[in-house]
Design an enzyme around this catalytic site. Sequence first.
Site, PDB file in Angstrom:
ATOM      1  N   GLU A 289      57.886  32.951  29.113  1.00  0.00           N
ATOM      2  CA  GLU A 289      57.511  34.275  29.632  1.00  0.00           C
ATOM      3  C   GLU A 289      57.309  34.229  31.151  1.00  0.00           C
ATOM      4  O   GLU A 289      56.203  34.415  31.637  1.00  0.00           O
ATOM      5  CB  GLU A 289      56.194  34.726  29.000  1.00  0.00           C
ATOM      6  CG  GLU A 289      56.252  34.883  27.518  1.00  0.00           C
ATOM      7  CD  GLU A 289      54.870  35.012  26.896  1.00  0.00           C
ATOM      8  OE1 GLU A 289      53.882  34.501  27.459  1.00  0.00           O
ATOM      9  OE2 GLU A 289      54.781  35.628  25.841  1.00  0.00           O
ATOM     10  N   PRO A 290      58.366  33.980  31.909  1.00  0.00           N
ATOM     11  CA  PRO A 290      58.187  33.937  33.361  1.00  0.00           C
ATOM     12  C   PRO A 290      58.020  35.338  33.942  1.00  0.00           C
ATOM     13  O   PRO A 290      58.737  36.262  33.565  1.00  0.00           O
ATOM     14  CB  PRO A 290      59.506  33.319  33.849  1.00  0.00           C
ATOM     15  CG  PRO A 290      60.510  33.682  32.798  1.00  0.00           C
ATOM     16  CD  PRO A 290      59.762  33.757  31.497  1.00  0.00           C
ATOM     17  N   GLY A 291      57.063  35.490  34.835  1.00  0.00           N
ATOM     18  CA  GLY A 291      56.890  36.744  35.558  1.00  0.00           C
ATOM     19  C   GLY A 291      57.154  36.492  37.028  1.00  0.00           C
ATOM     20  O   GLY A 291      58.187  36.853  37.595  1.00  0.00           O
ATOM     21  N   ARG A 292      56.204  35.767  37.642  1.00  0.00           N
ATOM     22  CA  ARG A 292      56.269  35.463  39.072  1.00  0.00           C
ATOM     23  C   ARG A 292      57.610  34.819  39.469  1.00  0.00           C
ATOM     24  O   ARG A 292      58.185  35.159  40.489  1.00  0.00           O
ATOM     25  CB  ARG A 292      55.127  34.499  39.405  1.00  0.00           C
ATOM     26  CG  ARG A 292      54.857  34.310  40.872  1.00  0.00           C
ATOM     27  CD  ARG A 292      53.879  33.163  41.085  1.00  0.00           C
ATOM     28  NE  ARG A 292      52.721  33.204  40.220  1.00  0.00           N
ATOM     29  CZ  ARG A 292      51.563  33.781  40.526  1.00  0.00           C
ATOM     30  NH1 ARG A 292      51.407  34.353  41.696  1.00  0.00           N
ATOM     31  NH2 ARG A 292      50.562  33.765  39.673  1.00  0.00           N
ATOM     32  N   ARG A 329      45.994  39.937  46.420  1.00  0.00           N
ATOM     33  CA  ARG A 329      45.960  38.510  46.098  1.00  0.00           C
ATOM     34  C   ARG A 329      45.183  37.655  47.106  1.00  0.00           C
ATOM     35  O   ARG A 329      44.420  36.773  46.694  1.00  0.00           O
ATOM     36  CB  ARG A 329      47.377  37.955  45.876  1.00  0.00           C
ATOM     37  CG  ARG A 329      48.098  38.671  44.711  1.00  0.00           C
ATOM     38  CD  ARG A 329      49.387  37.973  44.294  1.00  0.00           C
ATOM     39  NE  ARG A 329      49.126  36.715  43.635  1.00  0.00           N
ATOM     40  CZ  ARG A 329      49.228  35.546  44.215  1.00  0.00           C
ATOM     41  NH1 ARG A 329      49.621  35.450  45.463  1.00  0.00           N
ATOM     42  NH2 ARG A 329      48.946  34.450  43.545  1.00  0.00           N
ATOM     43  N   TYR A 333      42.285  35.851  45.223  1.00  0.00           N
ATOM     44  CA  TYR A 333      42.532  34.434  44.888  1.00  0.00           C
ATOM     45  C   TYR A 333      42.641  33.529  46.111  1.00  0.00           C
ATOM     46  O   TYR A 333      43.146  32.410  46.006  1.00  0.00           O
ATOM     47  CB  TYR A 333      43.867  34.271  44.130  1.00  0.00           C
ATOM     48  CG  TYR A 333      44.164  35.270  43.057  1.00  0.00           C
ATOM     49  CD1 TYR A 333      43.399  35.334  41.894  1.00  0.00           C
ATOM     50  CD2 TYR A 333      45.239  36.133  43.177  1.00  0.00           C
ATOM     51  CE1 TYR A 333      43.701  36.241  40.895  1.00  0.00           C
ATOM     52  CE2 TYR A 333      45.550  37.042  42.174  1.00  0.00           C
ATOM     53  CZ  TYR A 333      44.774  37.091  41.041  1.00  0.00           C
ATOM     54  OH  TYR A 333      45.079  37.982  40.062  1.00  0.00           O
ATOM     55  N   CYS A 360      38.551  49.510  54.381  1.00  0.00           N
ATOM     56  CA  CYS A 360      37.182  49.320  54.874  1.00  0.00           C
ATOM     57  C   CYS A 360      36.506  48.165  54.147  1.00  0.00           C
ATOM     58  O   CYS A 360      35.594  48.375  53.331  1.00  0.00           O
ATOM     59  CB  CYS A 360      36.393  50.600  54.698  1.00  0.00           C
ATOM     60  SG  CYS A 360      37.029  51.866  55.756  1.00  0.00           S
ATOM     61  N   GLU A 361      36.983  46.985  54.387  1.00  0.00           N
ATOM     62  CA  GLU A 361      36.455  45.755  53.776  1.00  0.00           C
ATOM     63  C   GLU A 361      36.720  44.641  54.780  1.00  0.00           C
ATOM     64  O   GLU A 361      37.878  44.448  55.171  1.00  0.00           O
ATOM     65  CB  GLU A 361      37.242  45.369  52.511  1.00  0.00           C
ATOM     66  CG  GLU A 361      37.170  46.320  51.374  1.00  0.00           C
ATOM     67  CD  GLU A 361      35.994  46.083  50.450  1.00  0.00           C
ATOM     68  OE1 GLU A 361      35.437  44.953  50.457  1.00  0.00           O
ATOM     69  OE2 GLU A 361      35.633  47.019  49.739  1.00  0.00           O
TER      70      GLU A 361
HETATM   71  N1  LLP Z   1      52.488  35.045  29.675  1.00  0.00           N
HETATM   72  C1  LLP Z   1      51.192  35.299  29.589  1.00  0.00           C
HETATM   73  C2  LLP Z   1      50.543  35.284  28.281  1.00  0.00           C
HETATM   74  C3  LLP Z   1      50.447  35.546  30.736  1.00  0.00           C
HETATM   75  O1  LLP Z   1      49.145  35.766  30.640  1.00  0.00           O
HETATM   76  C4  LLP Z   1      51.083  35.554  32.001  1.00  0.00           C
HETATM   77  C5  LLP Z   1      50.342  35.844  33.222  1.00  0.00           C
HETATM   78  C6  LLP Z   1      52.472  35.314  32.040  1.00  0.00           C
HETATM   79  C7  LLP Z   1      53.137  35.046  30.858  1.00  0.00           C
HETATM   80  C8  LLP Z   1      53.251  35.326  33.327  1.00  0.00           C
HETATM   81  O2  LLP Z   1      52.798  34.374  34.226  1.00  0.00           O
HETATM   82  P1  LLP Z   1      53.660  34.060  35.549  1.00  0.00           P
HETATM   83  O3  LLP Z   1      54.967  33.474  35.125  1.00  0.00           O
HETATM   84  O4  LLP Z   1      53.858  35.353  36.256  1.00  0.00           O
HETATM   85  O5  LLP Z   1      52.807  33.143  36.318  1.00  0.00           O
HETATM   86  N2  LLP Z   1      47.572  38.272  39.037  1.00  0.00           N
HETATM   87  C9  LLP Z   1      47.666  36.831  39.134  1.00  0.00           C
HETATM   88  C10 LLP Z   1      48.472  36.249  38.015  1.00  0.00           C
HETATM   89  C11 LLP Z   1      47.895  36.595  36.670  1.00  0.00           C
HETATM   90  C12 LLP Z   1      48.756  36.064  35.578  1.00  0.00           C
HETATM   91  C13 LLP Z   1      48.339  36.626  34.275  1.00  0.00           C
HETATM   92  N3  LLP Z   1      49.138  36.186  33.204  1.00  0.00           N
HETATM   93  C14 LLP Z   1      48.272  36.478  40.486  1.00  0.00           C
HETATM   94  O6  LLP Z   1      48.553  37.378  41.268  1.00  0.00           O
HETATM   95  O7  LLP Z   1      48.442  35.297  40.800  1.00  0.00           O
END
Ligand code: LLP
Length: 438
Positions: A289-292, A329, A333, A360-361
């Site tokens: 499940e890649p997002g980033r 971010r 983080y 305003c932070e």
């Molecule tokens: N699968 C599950 C169950 C997840 O919880 C996540 C991310 C992903 C896949 C995708 O992860 P990735 O490949 O994108 O790293 N907002 C934070 C990241 C939170 C990630 C939450 N879950 C940031 O900006 O770094």
Amino acid sequence: MFLHHLRINDSGHLEIGGCDTVELAEQFGTPLFVYDEMQIRQNARRFLLAFQKSGCPHQVAYASKAFSCLAMAELAHEENLSLDVVSGGELYTALQAGFPAERIHFHGNNKSEAELRMALEANIGCFVVDNFFELEMLHDLAEAYRKNVKILLRLTPGIEVHTHEYITTGQENSKFGFSVKHGQSLMAVKRALAKPCYELLGVHVHIGSQIFETEGFIQSIQMIRKHLDEIRAETGYEAKVLNVGGGFGIQYTDEDRPLPIENYVQAITEEVKKAWNERGLNIPEIWVEPGRSIVGNAGITIYRIGAIKQIPGICKYVSIDGGMTDNIRPALYQAKYHAVLANKADAALEETVTIAGKCCESGDLLIQDICLPKVSSNDLLAIFSTGAYGYSMASNYNRLPRPAVVFVKNGTPRVVIERETYDDLIRKDLRKEVYATS
Ligand code: LLP
């Protein structure tokens, strides 16, 4: 420049997807998210190709939380990705984009009844059940709809990875999933197997995000395999699907050293093959499940520089027309970013400045101590690798309208999300006259 899809053109301007960023800023205004569409597609293709090479059955589900909109869901469909959604809103977006329901996986630690109904009515491909409450509720609903549903159980493997604590999820003390160590996951498997409307496809683990090594994935596969052995001994059940989540790291600054996509996939598929072959079992379908790593490095944000404040001997603050509203971010983080002056991309670096947002932070600083050419008001700043968790975590704090999002390809831009207007900001506000009569 570490992002090889960006270049500097003959005018000394930063170029992305064949488009001059100075022209993009003039045409669409700032702040502006710009995605190189081919870069997103290439990232997706690299995942799929690496899995094809491994010979393992697989699904690559784009984690839409990283960046979700109709155009992105359409692109994910065109690239043969599956889709991970975590809310009714992400599901709605996918369905409205015509994304095939059977390739949608529904995550979340507190799915509401309404969200589960919506997903059941749409006949989505898989629910990733997170807890006992959901295990019961989803089954009751499935019975009422007279539907069989495919599920995975989300397990918490008790693995710690080296990343920011807010984005680790595999550790035992987590709000997500059934704990392996405390016997909850075995109990969940037994309950799921006993329920007639469930088809238990297998298990899911996600250890965290922005991970730079393969070690955590390998450990979690070993750990899950041992746990599956216990489950088999107790129940005779064997998983058909192993979902190892997302979390593959990307490069934000020169210091980041992520592995190529292929290395993560290779490490995962080899470990699964090894562990399953040792036991004489058929290789499961491997899901990731890649997002980033699909959208992160494809996106940049262009800002216009306004006020510049020098505190002699201390710091030079360069303020931009966006900030924590379009990129939370750094504040949340301590995330680090790299940037260039888009209109002076080939000029020599001359001064160290801090990039301040307009909210305003005091904590609304996007980059502390970055070396840039001599900065003037009205210059354009392009921050790199903002494609993931930038727009998707954007807010209207201080009533700033959310920026527009543009996809660029072969020198042609197309707006995929319009810039919000002031009217959008008050669209849901009720005036006194209205609520007095309602
Ligand atoms: N699968 C599950 C169950 C997840 O919880 C996540 C991310 C992903 C896949 C995708 O992860 P990735 O490949 O994108 O790293 N907002 C934070 C990241 C939170 C990630 C939450 N879950 C940031 O900006 O770094």
